[in-house]
Write a protein that holds these residues in place. Sequence first.
Motif, PDB file in Angstrom:
ATOM      1  N   THR A 135       0.954  -1.397  -0.407  1.00  0.00           N
ATOM      2  CA  THR A 135      -0.393   0.003  -0.012  1.00  0.00           C
ATOM      3  C   THR A 135       0.871   1.354  -0.333  1.00  0.00           C
ATOM      4  N   GLN A 136       2.258   1.101   0.087  1.00  0.00           N
ATOM      5  CA  GLN A 136       3.239   2.249  -0.017  1.00  0.00           C
ATOM      6  C   GLN A 136       2.147   3.233   1.751  1.00  0.00           C
ATOM      7  N   THR A 137       2.266   2.025   2.467  1.00  0.00           N
ATOM      8  CA  THR A 137       1.598   3.471   3.378  1.00  0.00           C
ATOM      9  C   THR A 137       1.322   2.337   4.566  1.00  0.00           C
ATOM     10  N   LEU A 138       1.905   3.003   5.999  1.00  0.00           N
ATOM     11  CA  LEU A 138       0.803   2.140   7.164  1.00  0.00           C
ATOM     12  C   LEU A 138       0.296   2.809   8.237  1.00  0.00           C
ATOM     13  N   VAL A 139      -0.790   2.187   8.852  1.00  0.00           N
ATOM     14  CA  VAL A 139      -1.722   2.872   9.839  1.00  0.00           C
ATOM     15  C   VAL A 139      -0.568   3.186  10.966  1.00  0.00           C
ATOM     16  N   TYR A 140      -0.736   3.850  11.191  1.00  0.00           N
ATOM     17  CA  TYR A 140       0.313   5.557  12.030  1.00  0.00           C
ATOM     18  C   TYR A 140      -0.633   5.955  13.328  1.00  0.00           C
ATOM     19  N   LYS A 141       0.335   6.091  14.151  1.00  0.00           N
ATOM     20  CA  LYS A 141      -0.180   6.623  15.779  1.00  0.00           C
ATOM     21  C   LYS A 141       1.093   8.411  15.884  1.00  0.00           C
ATOM     22  N   ARG A 142       0.085   9.113  15.594  1.00  0.00           N
ATOM     23  CA  ARG A 142       1.275  10.241  16.236  1.00  0.00           C
ATOM     24  C   ARG A 142       1.848   9.856  17.585  1.00  0.00           C
ATOM     25  N   LEU A 143       3.199   9.759  17.808  1.00  0.00           N
ATOM     26  CA  LEU A 143       4.657   9.986  19.069  1.00  0.00           C
ATOM     27  C   LEU A 143       4.272  11.119  19.346  1.00  0.00           C
ATOM     28  N   LYS A 144       4.796  10.937  20.741  1.00  0.00           N
ATOM     29  CA  LYS A 144       5.330  12.067  21.654  1.00  0.00           C
ATOM     30  C   LYS A 144       6.373  12.157  20.971  1.00  0.00           C
ATOM     31  N   THR A 145       6.888  13.849  21.686  1.00  0.00           N
ATOM     32  CA  THR A 145       8.211  14.543  21.268  1.00  0.00           C
ATOM     33  C   THR A 145       8.877  14.255  22.217  1.00  0.00           C
ATOM     34  N   LEU A 146      10.186  13.904  22.264  1.00  0.00           N
ATOM     35  CA  LEU A 146      11.040  14.632  23.165  1.00  0.00           C
ATOM     36  C   LEU A 146      11.721  15.209  22.422  1.00  0.00           C
ATOM     37  N   ARG A 147      12.405  16.697  22.865  1.00  0.00           N
ATOM     38  CA  ARG A 147      13.794  17.368  22.440  1.00  0.00           C
ATOM     39  C   ARG A 147      14.881  16.910  23.346  1.00  0.00           C
ATOM     40  N   VAL A 148      16.280  16.504  22.677  1.00  0.00           N
ATOM     41  CA  VAL A 148      17.457  16.357  22.800  1.00  0.00           C
ATOM     42  C   VAL A 148      18.251  17.589  23.567  1.00  0.00           C
ATOM     43  N   ASN A 149      18.669  19.245  23.706  1.00  0.00           N
ATOM     44  CA  ASN A 149      19.382  19.573  23.079  1.00  0.00           C
ATOM     45  C   ASN A 149      20.615  19.682  23.900  1.00  0.00           C
ATOM     46  N   VAL A 150      21.664  19.171  23.271  1.00  0.00           N
ATOM     47  CA  VAL A 150      22.868  19.121  23.072  1.00  0.00           C
ATOM     48  C   VAL A 150      23.864  20.029  23.111  1.00  0.00           C
ATOM     49  N   HIS A 151      24.515  20.552  24.076  1.00  0.00           N
ATOM     50  CA  HIS A 151      25.511  21.990  24.124  1.00  0.00           C
ATOM     51  C   HIS A 151      26.979  21.756  25.076  1.00  0.00           C
ATOM     52  N   GLY A 152      27.843  22.413  24.675  1.00  0.00           N
ATOM     53  CA  GLY A 152      29.574  22.751  25.211  1.00  0.00           C
ATOM     54  C   GLY A 152      29.675  21.286  24.298  1.00  0.00           C
ATOM     55  N   LYS A 153      31.176  22.032  24.415  1.00  0.00           N
ATOM     56  CA  LYS A 153      31.956  21.220  23.472  1.00  0.00           C
ATOM     57  C   LYS A 153      33.019  19.746  24.246  1.00  0.00           C
ATOM     58  N   MET A 154      32.889  18.979  23.309  1.00  0.00           N
ATOM     59  CA  MET A 154      33.253  17.533  23.879  1.00  0.00           C
ATOM     60  C   MET A 154      34.984  17.109  24.117  1.00  0.00           C
ATOM     61  N   GLY A 155      35.318  16.905  25.059  1.00  0.00           N
ATOM     62  CA  GLY A 155      36.596  16.861  25.737  1.00  0.00           C
ATOM     63  C   GLY A 155      37.067  16.026  23.957  1.00  0.00           C
ATOM     64  N   ALA A 156      38.740  16.070  23.969  1.00  0.00           N
ATOM     65  CA  ALA A 156      39.624  15.017  23.000  1.00  0.00           C
ATOM     66  C   ALA A 156      39.103  13.733  23.970  1.00  0.00           C
ATOM     67  N   GLY A 157      39.164  12.732  22.446  1.00  0.00           N
ATOM     68  CA  GLY A 157      39.051  11.543  22.973  1.00  0.00           C
ATOM     69  C   GLY A 157      37.481  10.925  23.236  1.00  0.00           C
ATOM     70  N   VAL A 158      36.124  11.874  23.127  1.00  0.00           N
ATOM     71  CA  VAL A 158      34.861  12.084  23.384  1.00  0.00           C
ATOM     72  C   VAL A 158      34.547  12.175  21.881  1.00  0.00           C
ATOM     73  N   THR A 159      33.865  11.789  22.180  1.00  0.00           N
ATOM     74  CA  THR A 159      33.238  11.170  19.954  1.00  0.00           C
ATOM     75  C   THR A 159      31.394  11.436  20.224  1.00  0.00           C
ATOM     76  N   SER A 160      30.627  11.700  19.328  1.00  0.00           N
ATOM     77  CA  SER A 160      28.779  11.202  18.950  1.00  0.00           C
ATOM     78  C   SER A 160      28.583   9.770  20.105  1.00  0.00           C
ATOM     79  N   LYS A 161      29.357   9.018  19.786  1.00  0.00           N
ATOM     80  CA  LYS A 161      28.669   7.361  20.610  1.00  0.00           C
ATOM     81  C   LYS A 161      28.661   7.687  22.142  1.00  0.00           C
ATOM     82  N   ASP A 162      29.636   8.482  22.737  1.00  0.00           N
ATOM     83  CA  ASP A 162      29.289   8.651  23.764  1.00  0.00           C
ATOM     84  C   ASP A 162      28.221   9.488  23.905  1.00  0.00           C
TER      85      ASP A 162
END
Lengths: 473, 202
Positions: free
Chosen positions: A159-186
């Motif tokens: 059908t190229q569609t899905l029966v979908y229920k709208r989700l709630k939304t969570l915003r994760v705001n990331v600030h600050g400079k990562m130190g050496a050796g820290v990555t997006s995985k962390d």
Amino acid sequence: MKGPRTLYQKHIDAHTVCTLDDHGHVLLYIDRQVANEYTSPQAFSGLREANRTVWRPSSTLGVVDHVNPTTPDRVATMPDAGGALQVSYFEQNCRDFAIELFDVLDKRQGIEHVVAPEQGFILPGMVVAAGDSHTTTYGALGAFGFGIGTSEIEHLLATQTLVYKRLKTLRVNVHGKMGAGVTSKDIIMALIRDIGASGATGYAIEFSGPTIESLSVEARMTICNMAVEAGARGAFMAPDEKVYAYLKDKPRAPKGAQWEQAVEKWKALYSDPGAHFDKEVELDASALEPMVTWGTSPDQAAPIGECVPDPRLESDLIRRQDLQRALRYMGLEPGTRLAGVPISHAFIGSCTNARIEDLRDVARIVRGRKVAASVRAMIVPGSTLVREQAQAEGLAQIFKDAGFEWRQSGCSMCLAMNDDVLSPGDRCASSTNRNFEGRQGAGARTHLMSPAMVAAAAICGHLTDVRQLSMET
Amino acid sequence: MQPFTIVRGTAAPLPAANVDTDVIMPKQFLKGIDRNGLDRGVFFDLRFLVDGAPNPAFILNQAPWDHASFLITGPNFGCGSSREHAVWGLKQLGIRALIGTSFAGIFYDNCQRNGVLLIQVKESEQQEISHLVGSPENSQITIDLHAQQIHLQTGKMIGFEIDPLRKKALLEGLDAIGTTLEHTSRIRDFETQHHRSNPWLA
């Protein structure tokens, strides 16, 4: 008049065919799906049994990735009869339903969530669903992606569609400079530890803030990829110039005047100021340290400088039993320093962390060093094109000189559906996404971490703070 | 799809948190192209000892829970991989409904599409049911989907919420694709318009 909308609302509004009830259910149009050999067979069989066709074959791309071997020399033969049957049935289905397939021998083959972006198959503003939970990865491109089961794959194909229920939304705001050796995985591992493995269940997560903007598109993919490990049913980020630069000239990206037209439209893909989020979380990246998991759920993680926690300090009985069970499975005593836990295996691969930038990170750590004698170390590039690029850049030689196995692409030991399986008691430093019991093999123990941290562990033979290793050079 | 109306059966407590689909259905059972034989794989590493014999310590190997129709589950049950094999296996094992505090999203949808009812209850209710059905004489419960009620052996009734759309599909055992295809012309119209305004998606 519409009030300020989140990017999530914009994605869903733009794809709503019709509303189905007054409880948030809509019929949602899906722009693209990627199919693999292991979650799709019963969906195609369902179509065949009901005499149904595929609604729009060009919206689907088939990629063999889960069951294929990753031996250094590419072989088209599957290691077992089940895998062979899945691949041959997948080939037959793609042929019969006119779906394009990247088979094992295709130059563009690889892990679906690495392949689809690198082909430009996923574009900003798209809604994407696929039979793999890590479809959340595509949020990094300004699309909205989420995983579905096989029945839903069948529904989507038909059908190229899905029966979908709208989700709630969570915003994760990331600030600050990562130190050496820290990555997006962390960043994503710290978030999952903070909010828990079900902290985002029922939500779609928007990642935003100056730290996210400072990250490369590939680093952002790592974050969106693992949003599902916090329970999120989709992740999204506003596309920006970095995304456009990443996509431009990709094989399936629009070209010429259509490219200009598309970019103009993509520039409206952001959450309006004042848009309402159901929940907001702030994360300070400057306070992060390289993370490792110590348990059997992705939220059982800690900075590498810490120790294995003591279940006796947990007052809730069920949670205490869960912790005890996790430590028993992992073979770890409370109070043990994480740095220093010996490993037998190191695995760099998966849709989370096997892109070219990840491999460059690994090369920076292992150049001129040797994998510890007690460790079997493997690198499985995210795609065959990533493999070629790493060879062209000289990374592959660095890996081989250091004693890593340099393998072909596939999902491999992330979930061990092929013949890359650990044995009971093996302990693996892994750049993957799940440390579940038995995930990499029955009785095997997984510690999740960034690719650079896996590299450091491989060299030292035990979990190690990568920053100490870097300083030695 | 088998309709779910009123079902009476044994309920087994499985209170652990974050039970993932790798644990519910390990990788070695994912190599088929059909849905057959997955009952054997359910909780394989917990249900069976290394030599293949049933693990007597696991609740689903103990009477009366070895004939369980319901599981009383801990938080975030079904997290991880999208593998629907987990649900096919549970269903083949005879599980008709799960009662727990929270379920992972993909697993939730997969259950719905297979006629397996998921009931979300408060933590205190989950604990009460779990404790009660843990004794053999109280292990039988009745779930009445139409009335949205769980009836315990003690006579106590616990009500639950469910989306009307999901409820209807479960009660009637609807074919979701058939229902959606009733909207064929609307999907076509939407698609034409969507591709006209975003020609690079066509």
